[in-house]
Scaffold this motif. Structure first.
Motif, PDB file in Angstrom:
ATOM      1  N   TYR A 152       0.705  -1.118  -0.145  1.00  0.00           N
ATOM      2  CA  TYR A 152       0.048  -0.033   0.069  1.00  0.00           C
ATOM      3  C   TYR A 152       0.794   1.262  -0.032  1.00  0.00           C
ATOM      4  O   TYR A 152       1.029   2.332  -0.983  1.00  0.00           O
ATOM      5  N   TRP A 153       1.867   1.256   0.841  1.00  0.00           N
ATOM      6  CA  TRP A 153       2.687   2.409   0.982  1.00  0.00           C
ATOM      7  C   TRP A 153       3.473   2.879  -0.533  1.00  0.00           C
ATOM      8  O   TRP A 153       3.401   3.804  -0.898  1.00  0.00           O
ATOM      9  N   LYS A 154       3.706   1.552  -0.855  1.00  0.00           N
ATOM     10  CA  LYS A 154       4.756   1.698  -2.254  1.00  0.00           C
ATOM     11  C   LYS A 154       3.709   2.331  -3.217  1.00  0.00           C
ATOM     12  O   LYS A 154       4.216   3.195  -4.023  1.00  0.00           O
ATOM     13  N   GLN A 203       0.789   3.647  -3.151  1.00  0.00           N
ATOM     14  CA  GLN A 203       0.273   4.980  -3.214  1.00  0.00           C
ATOM     15  C   GLN A 203       1.247   6.313  -2.969  1.00  0.00           C
ATOM     16  O   GLN A 203       0.862   7.269  -3.380  1.00  0.00           O
ATOM     17  N   ALA A 204       2.402   5.916  -2.455  1.00  0.00           N
ATOM     18  CA  ALA A 204       3.617   6.971  -2.653  1.00  0.00           C
ATOM     19  C   ALA A 204       4.023   7.464  -4.026  1.00  0.00           C
ATOM     20  O   ALA A 204       3.910   8.580  -4.417  1.00  0.00           O
ATOM     21  N   GLU A 227       1.055   9.622  -5.223  1.00  0.00           N
ATOM     22  CA  GLU A 227       1.209  11.020  -4.718  1.00  0.00           C
ATOM     23  C   GLU A 227       2.164  11.538  -5.301  1.00  0.00           C
ATOM     24  O   GLU A 227       2.069  12.893  -5.406  1.00  0.00           O
ATOM     25  N   LYS A 228       3.550  11.215  -5.619  1.00  0.00           N
ATOM     26  CA  LYS A 228       4.542  11.780  -5.970  1.00  0.00           C
ATOM     27  C   LYS A 228       4.094  12.531  -7.593  1.00  0.00           C
ATOM     28  O   LYS A 228       4.455  13.483  -7.659  1.00  0.00           O
ATOM     29  N   TYR A 288       1.424  15.262  -7.198  1.00  0.00           N
ATOM     30  CA  TYR A 288       1.848  16.534  -6.476  1.00  0.00           C
ATOM     31  C   TYR A 288       3.099  17.245  -7.443  1.00  0.00           C
ATOM     32  O   TYR A 288       3.014  18.536  -7.431  1.00  0.00           O
ATOM     33  N   TYR A 325       0.381  19.106  -9.595  1.00  0.00           N
ATOM     34  CA  TYR A 325      -0.020  20.387  -8.828  1.00  0.00           C
ATOM     35  C   TYR A 325       1.044  21.308  -8.804  1.00  0.00           C
ATOM     36  O   TYR A 325       0.637  22.548  -8.890  1.00  0.00           O
ATOM     37  N   ASP A 326       2.338  21.138  -8.528  1.00  0.00           N
ATOM     38  CA  ASP A 326       3.368  22.117  -8.568  1.00  0.00           C
ATOM     39  C   ASP A 326       3.470  22.645  -9.749  1.00  0.00           C
ATOM     40  O   ASP A 326       3.439  23.930  -9.951  1.00  0.00           O
ATOM     41  N   ASP A 385      -7.640   6.158   2.511  1.00  0.00           N
ATOM     42  CA  ASP A 385      -7.697   6.636   1.509  1.00  0.00           C
ATOM     43  C   ASP A 385      -8.735   7.903   1.149  1.00  0.00           C
ATOM     44  O   ASP A 385      -8.439   8.998   0.373  1.00  0.00           O
ATOM     45  N   LEU A 434      -8.985   9.955   3.451  1.00  0.00           N
ATOM     46  CA  LEU A 434      -8.294  11.045   4.102  1.00  0.00           C
ATOM     47  C   LEU A 434      -7.497  11.774   3.018  1.00  0.00           C
ATOM     48  O   LEU A 434      -7.156  12.848   2.703  1.00  0.00           O
ATOM     49  N   ARG A 435      -7.053  10.623   2.026  1.00  0.00           N
ATOM     50  CA  ARG A 435      -6.129  11.145   0.879  1.00  0.00           C
ATOM     51  C   ARG A 435      -6.984  12.045   0.044  1.00  0.00           C
ATOM     52  O   ARG A 435      -6.571  13.022  -0.433  1.00  0.00           O
ATOM     53  N   GLN A 486      -7.640  15.405   1.358  1.00  0.00           N
ATOM     54  CA  GLN A 486      -6.069  16.273   1.258  1.00  0.00           C
ATOM     55  C   GLN A 486      -5.794  16.608  -0.161  1.00  0.00           C
ATOM     56  O   GLN A 486      -5.318  18.078  -0.512  1.00  0.00           O
ATOM     57  N   HIS A 513      -5.563  20.430  -1.831  1.00  0.00           N
ATOM     58  CA  HIS A 513      -4.495  20.926  -2.294  1.00  0.00           C
ATOM     59  C   HIS A 513      -4.644  21.387  -3.716  1.00  0.00           C
ATOM     60  O   HIS A 513      -4.029  22.416  -4.287  1.00  0.00           O
ATOM     61  N   ALA A 516      -3.972  20.869   4.761  1.00  0.00           N
ATOM     62  CA  ALA A 516      -4.741  19.432   4.751  1.00  0.00           C
ATOM     63  C   ALA A 516      -4.955  19.119   6.115  1.00  0.00           C
ATOM     64  O   ALA A 516      -5.874  17.966   6.412  1.00  0.00           O
ATOM     65  N   TYR A 558      -1.503  12.766   4.420  1.00  0.00           N
ATOM     66  CA  TYR A 558      -1.427  11.536   3.654  1.00  0.00           C
ATOM     67  C   TYR A 558      -0.210  11.485   2.612  1.00  0.00           C
ATOM     68  O   TYR A 558       0.513  10.467   2.820  1.00  0.00           O
ATOM     69  N   VAL A 579       2.799   8.655   3.303  1.00  0.00           N
ATOM     70  CA  VAL A 579       3.083   7.307   2.573  1.00  0.00           C
ATOM     71  C   VAL A 579       4.441   7.382   1.833  1.00  0.00           C
ATOM     72  O   VAL A 579       5.068   6.512   1.786  1.00  0.00           O
ATOM     73  N   GLN A 580       4.594   8.832   1.320  1.00  0.00           N
ATOM     74  CA  GLN A 580       6.184   8.735   0.882  1.00  0.00           C
ATOM     75  C   GLN A 580       7.122   8.534   1.826  1.00  0.00           C
ATOM     76  O   GLN A 580       8.318   7.777   1.232  1.00  0.00           O
ATOM     77  N   ALA A 601       6.998   4.530   2.409  1.00  0.00           N
ATOM     78  CA  ALA A 601       7.557   3.980   1.027  1.00  0.00           C
ATOM     79  C   ALA A 601       8.870   3.832   1.054  1.00  0.00           C
ATOM     80  O   ALA A 601       9.606   2.839   0.700  1.00  0.00           O
ATOM     81  N   GLN A 618       9.785   1.257   3.783  1.00  0.00           N
ATOM     82  CA  GLN A 618       9.868  -0.170   3.302  1.00  0.00           C
ATOM     83  C   GLN A 618      10.779  -0.714   1.924  1.00  0.00           C
ATOM     84  O   GLN A 618      10.876  -1.846   2.171  1.00  0.00           O
TER      85      GLN A 618
END
Ligand SMILES: [Fe+2]
Ligand SMILES: [Fe+2]
Ligand SMILES: [Zn+2]
Lengths: 501, 329
Positions: free
Chosen positions: A59-61, A63-64, A67-68, A71, A74-75, A135, A137-138, A141, A145, B35, B81, B85-86, B89, B92
């Motif tokens: 999940y972390w992997k 989702q990260a 997200e990367k 964003y 977004y930038d 999710d 919460l994601r 947020q 943003h 956030a 969030y 997670v980053q 990640a 991990q």
């Protein structure tokens, strides 16, 4: 040492399902106290089929990575003043509604799934709910943003959070999530996990995100895409919970049926605003509400209910009514907001001639007959400087909290539907038979509804002293965020940026 | 020479949302701020929860702790969030390469005689403790829902602990050739070996606590400090001395994570007790209740795991931590 290759299911069992244990020292009911009061019977949590076997590290992997990328866009979006690329500043009003009404719902969903993720007795279901809580919460947020940039250039975004607890049309959505969260864990799972995520997501998110794509809104479309794989997980969880409950015990069937009937209706009523957004607010249209409804509900939903038939679940009996309402919904809604936009945090406008023609073409049965004349009259009045605003406060439906705007579409679409019932000596009003039934099933619950109009009359929204006080209470920036788009500061700025006089 | 790329700067009409500006002024806000602050519903709830008619859906009065401003309990790591997670990640990825290394070098086979059995008896059952921590932190998230600064941090903690539980299970798989036999054996220990029963009873008891802040104390402050000291200080040293230091690679994630998360729980608790006398008294009373319970819960485990003075050392670590927070007794 020889290493066995584990299949995914065994691995998930070992890594997740085996973590829980049979209690020896405390009564398990004290740790999971809310499993029984709704009347749902769970005979064996072990029968739960994990809808997706995602370990936490995976999940972390995943989702990260998402997200990367998100964003980074977004930038770039804010660096390049991406708001200048939308088709027209009128479009931005659609995402004002999104941020003020929909995004706080994501946080409510986050909170509700945290509750069920703590309180369901089966670990498989719990972990799936916890991941959804994360999710959701994601979602709020990433939405904040995304809108953060628009907020710097347009009115109507800045008080989204304050408004969520107060403003009349937003209370429709808030009451929906409050209703689900105040129910027991299983009703919540059916309400949000199934009815909302599984049946209605396509009719809420997809139209907003497609609208964004068609109208050059890079920020919104990007979070839409990014959330898609989350939503896919949510939908499988929603379907799994339904199947699980239905398979656990036959006594669950009528309870689940009642919840499906209630929550599809509650969700459908919210879609009124989506209908209006699609037909009236997008400078570049994606498709009509009617077409979306046919595509995503009548076809896709029909197949789903066919699938559930073997469990004894029936399509709610009001589907003929909603089929008929698709011809009217958006027109009634935009008219309501147009005539009340002194009290909205977004702008309204009269459709252009070209848009009126489009509506005539998309709604050949109803538009010319019932709605086009209204807009032509509104335009005449506005041209004479007599722009029409509704001065009074509308009566609200006790259940869905929408003003009484729905008409008797199956008989005479000119007649407003009024229903009412008496409970403990008091009379309560409804927009439909369905809302009345929902009330009658749980009157103790719905008598508490925080109805914005009642609250205004009771002096709870800024005290006595008329609408001005109410606007203060809302923190509505009068003359900036509300009323007509034409002549608004939004329009003025847009023209300056675009170099049009 | 650096070349500055020119981007078109446009005049903004405001820098941030109204609720953020009221706290920090109308200046560009951080992503953590936008956030987090004041996004949770606060008032005008429509219905009473059917499962708790005495409270509102989001209701600060579910705990005895009071705060003028709950958002004072901000996360020093500034995790929302995306940053959460980053960060995990990256951690991990490191854990993955540690497990990969352990596997590739057949380090399981190189463990000293009898070590696997000891790990099954002493280390793998921790996954059930982590599962409890998952539930307890979810409990905090469910009831601290009126303040996203707290609710999101406990959610991250809860998901972390679920991740920990899975890593402990993977240690089992790494030493039993992926059969899962070690996990079944470790669960047997957890369920029936007398050395674990006190802790299991403690875990079960925490799951029945009513006040979510008491849950936070019983789990994240009292139990975690003691268990972390026993395992990440004393047991780590023991493993190293007994030629099983390779195992430390597999627990690195848990060790690092715990250190980082203590920064958050320390700061949260410090703010709570400095808020008012009643908070400080309440926290002290919870701590004394749970540290007594933990004593009998952990004694048989600590004695068997290490030695008869191991638990005393863990308690002095707890005392040090509490003192640092401002809770000297
Ligand atoms: Fe969502
Ligand atoms: Fe979702
Ligand atoms: Zn209604």
């Amino acid at each position: 040492m020889s290493t066995k290759k584990l299949n995914l299911k065994d691995k998930y069992r070992l890594l997740t399902r085996d973590l829980d244990w049979d209690f020896s020292y405390e009564d398990r009911k004290d740790a999971f106290p809310f499993e029984e009061f709704e009347g749902i019977k769970i005979t064996d949590w072990d029968k739960w089929e994990d809808p997706f076997r995602l370990t936490m590290d995976a999940y972390w992997k995943y989702q990260a990575e998402k997200e990367k990328k998100l964003y980074a866009i977004y930038d770039a979006f804010s660096q390049n003043n991406g708001h200048l690329n939308v088709t027209d500043a009128r479009y931005v009003n659609a995402i004002k509604i999104f941020l003020t009404a929909v995004s706080p719902g994501e946080l409510a969903a986050h909170s509700g799934f945290a509750f069920t993720g703590r309180h369901m007795g089966g670990i498989g279901a719990r972990i799936a709910a916890q991941m959804q809580s994360l999710d959701e919460l994601r979602h709020i947020q990433t939405q904040i943003h995304a809108m953060s940039h628009y907020n710097k250039f347009f009115d109507g975004f800045d008080e989204f959070s304050h408004m969520h607890d107060r403003v009349w049309y937003i209370s429709v959505v808030k009451s929906f999530f409050d209703d689900a969260r105040s129910a027991g864990p299983f009703e919540f799972m059916v309400a949000i996990g199934f009815s909302f995520e599984y049946v209605l997501t396509n009719l809420l998110f997809v139209p907003f995100m497609s609208g964004a794509a068609y109208n050059g809104d890079m920020a919104t479309v990007t979070f839409g895409f990014s959330a898609q794989s989350d939503e896919a997980r949510h939908m499988t969880l929603g379907l799994e919970i339904i199947k699980f409950l239905l398979e656990q015990h036959e006594d669950n069937v009528p309870i689940v049926q009642k919840w499906i009937d209630k929550w599809l209706w509650r969700g459908y009523r919210i879609l009124t605003v989506v209908a209006m957004m699609m037909d009236y607010m997008l400078p570049q249209k994606v498709m009509s509400w009617k077409e979306a409804w046919e595509l995503y509900f009548e076809q896709a939903g029909g197949a789903l209910f066919k699938d559930l038939e073997r469990y004894g679940i029936k399509m709610p009996d009001y589907t003929d009514l909603i089929k008929a309402e698709k011809e009217h919904l958006s027109h009634q809604a935009w008219w309501t907001f147009y005539t009340n936009s002194q009290a909205t945090a977004f702008h309204t406008w009269i459709p252009s001639n070209q848009e009126l023609d489009w509506l005539s073409e998309k709604y050949p049965e109803t538009f010319d007959k019932y709605y086009r004349p209204r807009w032509e009259m509104a335009k005449e009045m506005a041209d004479k400087g007599e722009r029409y605003y509704n001065e009074g406060l509308p009566q609200l439906c006790q259940t869905c909290q929408i003003p009484m705007i729905y008409t008797d579409v199956q008989n005479d679409p000119r007649d407003i539907v009024y229903r009412s019932t008496k409970y403990q000596g008091e009379r309560f009003h409804f927009c439909s038979d369905q809302c009345q039934h929902i009330f009658e099933n749980e009157p103790e619950k719905y008598v508490h509804s925080w109805l914005p109009v009642h609250q205004i009359f009771q002096g709870n929204c800024g005290g006595p002293g008329g609408l001005e006080k109410v606007m203060d209470y809302y923190k509505l920036d009068v003359g900036k965020a509300n009323m007509d788009y034409v002549g608004s500061p939004d329009e003025e700025r847009w023209k300056t940026w675009k170099g049009v006089a | 020479m650096t070349i500055e790329i020119k981007t078109a700067k446009m005049d903004t009409i405001r820098n941030t949302f109204g609720h953020i500006a009221r706290r920090f002024g109308d200046k560009p806000a951080t992503r953590y701020q936008e956030a987090t602050y004041d996004i949770a519903a606060q008032t005008n709830f429509h219905y009473k929860p059917l499962w708790d008619q005495d409270h509102e859906l989001n209701d600060p009065s579910r705990t005895a702790i009071t705060m003028e401003d709950w958002y004072a309990l901000k996360d020093p790591r500034q995790f929302y969030y995306g940053t959460y997670v980053q960060n995990r990640a990256r951690m991990q990825e490191n854990a993955e390469s540690n497990f990969g290394f352990f596997d590739k070098r057949d380090l399981a086979d190189k463990l000293p005689e009898g070590m696997k059995e000891r790990l099954i008896k002493h280390l793998i059952p921790l996954r059930h403790v982590e599962h409890t921590a998952n539930l307890n932190n979810m409990y905090c998230t469910a009831y601290a829902n009126y303040c996203t600064a707290v609710a999101q941090a406990t959610l991250f903690e809860g998901m972390d602990r679920f991740g920990n539980a899975q890593y402990y299970a993977r240690i089992g798989l790494a030493i039993d050739g992926n059969t899962g036999d070690s996990l079944a054996a470790a669960k047997e220990e957890w369920m029936n070996n007398p050395i674990w029963q006190g802790l299991r009873a403690y875990c079960e008891k925490t799951l029945t606590i009513d006040d979510w802040f008491e849950t936070f104390i019983a789990q994240n402050i009292v139990l975690d400090t003691l268990v972390d000291n026993l395992y990440f200080e004393q047991y780590d040293a023991w493993l190293t001395e007994n030629n099983a230091g390779d195992i430390l690679m597999l627990t690195e994630f848990m060790r690092e994570r715990s250190r980082e998360s203590q920064r958050w729980s320390d700061s949260l608790l410090k703010t709570v007790i400095n808020e008012n006398r009643q908070n400080a008294d309440q926290v002290k009373s919870w701590i004394s209740t749970w540290r007594i319970r933990a004593q009998s819960a952990l004694e048989p485990l600590a004695n068997d795991l290490l030695s008869d003075d191991a638990l005393a050392e863990a308690y002095s670590a707890l005392a040090t931590r509490l003192k640092k927070i401002g809770l000297a007794d």
